[in-house]
Motif scaffolding. Sequence first.
Motif, short mmCIF file in Angstrom:
data_model
loop_
_atom_site.label_atom_id
_atom_site.label_comp_id
_atom_site.label_asym_id
_atom_site.label_seq_id
_atom_site.Cartn_x
_atom_site.Cartn_y
_atom_site.Cartn_z
N GLU A 34 37.18 68.11 -57.96
CA GLU A 34 35.87 67.62 -58.38
C GLU A 34 35.93 66.84 -59.69
N ILE A 35 37.09 66.81 -60.32
CA ILE A 35 37.22 66.17 -61.63
C ILE A 35 37.74 64.74 -61.48
N THR A 36 37.04 63.80 -62.12
CA THR A 36 37.44 62.40 -62.07
C THR A 36 38.08 61.99 -63.40
N MET A 37 38.70 60.83 -63.40
CA MET A 37 39.28 60.30 -64.63
C MET A 37 38.18 60.02 -65.66
N THR A 38 37.02 59.62 -65.17
CA THR A 38 35.89 59.39 -66.06
C THR A 38 35.45 60.68 -66.74
N ASP A 39 35.44 61.78 -65.96
CA ASP A 39 35.09 63.08 -66.53
C ASP A 39 36.04 63.44 -67.67
N VAL A 40 37.32 63.25 -67.43
CA VAL A 40 38.33 63.61 -68.43
C VAL A 40 38.19 62.73 -69.66
N ALA A 41 38.00 61.42 -69.45
CA ALA A 41 37.86 60.50 -70.56
C ALA A 41 36.64 60.85 -71.42
N THR A 42 35.53 61.14 -70.77
CA THR A 42 34.31 61.49 -71.49
C THR A 42 34.52 62.76 -72.30
N ALA A 43 35.14 63.75 -71.68
CA ALA A 43 35.37 65.03 -72.37
C ALA A 43 36.31 64.86 -73.55
N ALA A 44 37.25 63.92 -73.45
CA ALA A 44 38.22 63.68 -74.53
C ALA A 44 37.68 62.73 -75.59
N GLY A 45 36.56 62.08 -75.30
CA GLY A 45 35.98 61.15 -76.26
C GLY A 45 36.69 59.82 -76.33
N VAL A 46 37.30 59.41 -75.20
CA VAL A 46 37.97 58.11 -75.13
C VAL A 46 37.47 57.37 -73.90
#
Length: 210
Positions: A34-46
């Motif tokens: 369920e996790i996208t690259m956009t999700d990860v980027a947003t969570a990392a602040g990049v």
Amino acid sequence: MTNRVPFQQATRTLLRDSVLGAMRELLAGKDWSEITMTDVATAAGVSRQTVYNEFGSRQGLAQAYGLSLADVFVDTVDAAVYAHVGRAHDALVAGFTGFFERAAADPLVQSLLGGAVKPDLLRLITTDGAVLIDHAAARLAETFRRSWVQASEANAVVLGRGIARLAISYIAMPPEPDRDVPADLARVFAPFVEAIGSAGGDGPGTTRFR
């Protein structure tokens, strides 16, 4: 100019740690599927593009996370070796026990083992597992060379690869609850470590078993 490369390396390490940390936090509440690259980027602040530039793809991100898990295994074994000087069996039991406990608690491993089958994660530890094994094996070999084990380069490589292969194989199929698997594995590897010690490590500067 001489400070430029270390600074770039430090910046990249910080970026990767931030992204992988964000991924771990997301996995605590969502399945990997369920996790996208956009999700990860947003969570990392990049930006999403920054994540793609660093990891290449979603599979590349998963592989980087897998390598960080391999580092956890090596760090656990390394600490156990130095905490049990001259006691091969105890060191190996502690190392395997610590790794199995930390792997079981890891959210990506939990995602792999739960819910629907995830071919991309399975590939990380099966058909594409060489990257993780090579990484862990090389670091483990260094531990067995420089520690009280004082293994020769050849023996350190054999020991490192054997332990790394077995440990990573247990990620997809966790240890049986009715068996003391760390003790079983220690019984397999400890005699080899003891033989290295009794033979002087096949090299100079060996610390003998007490």
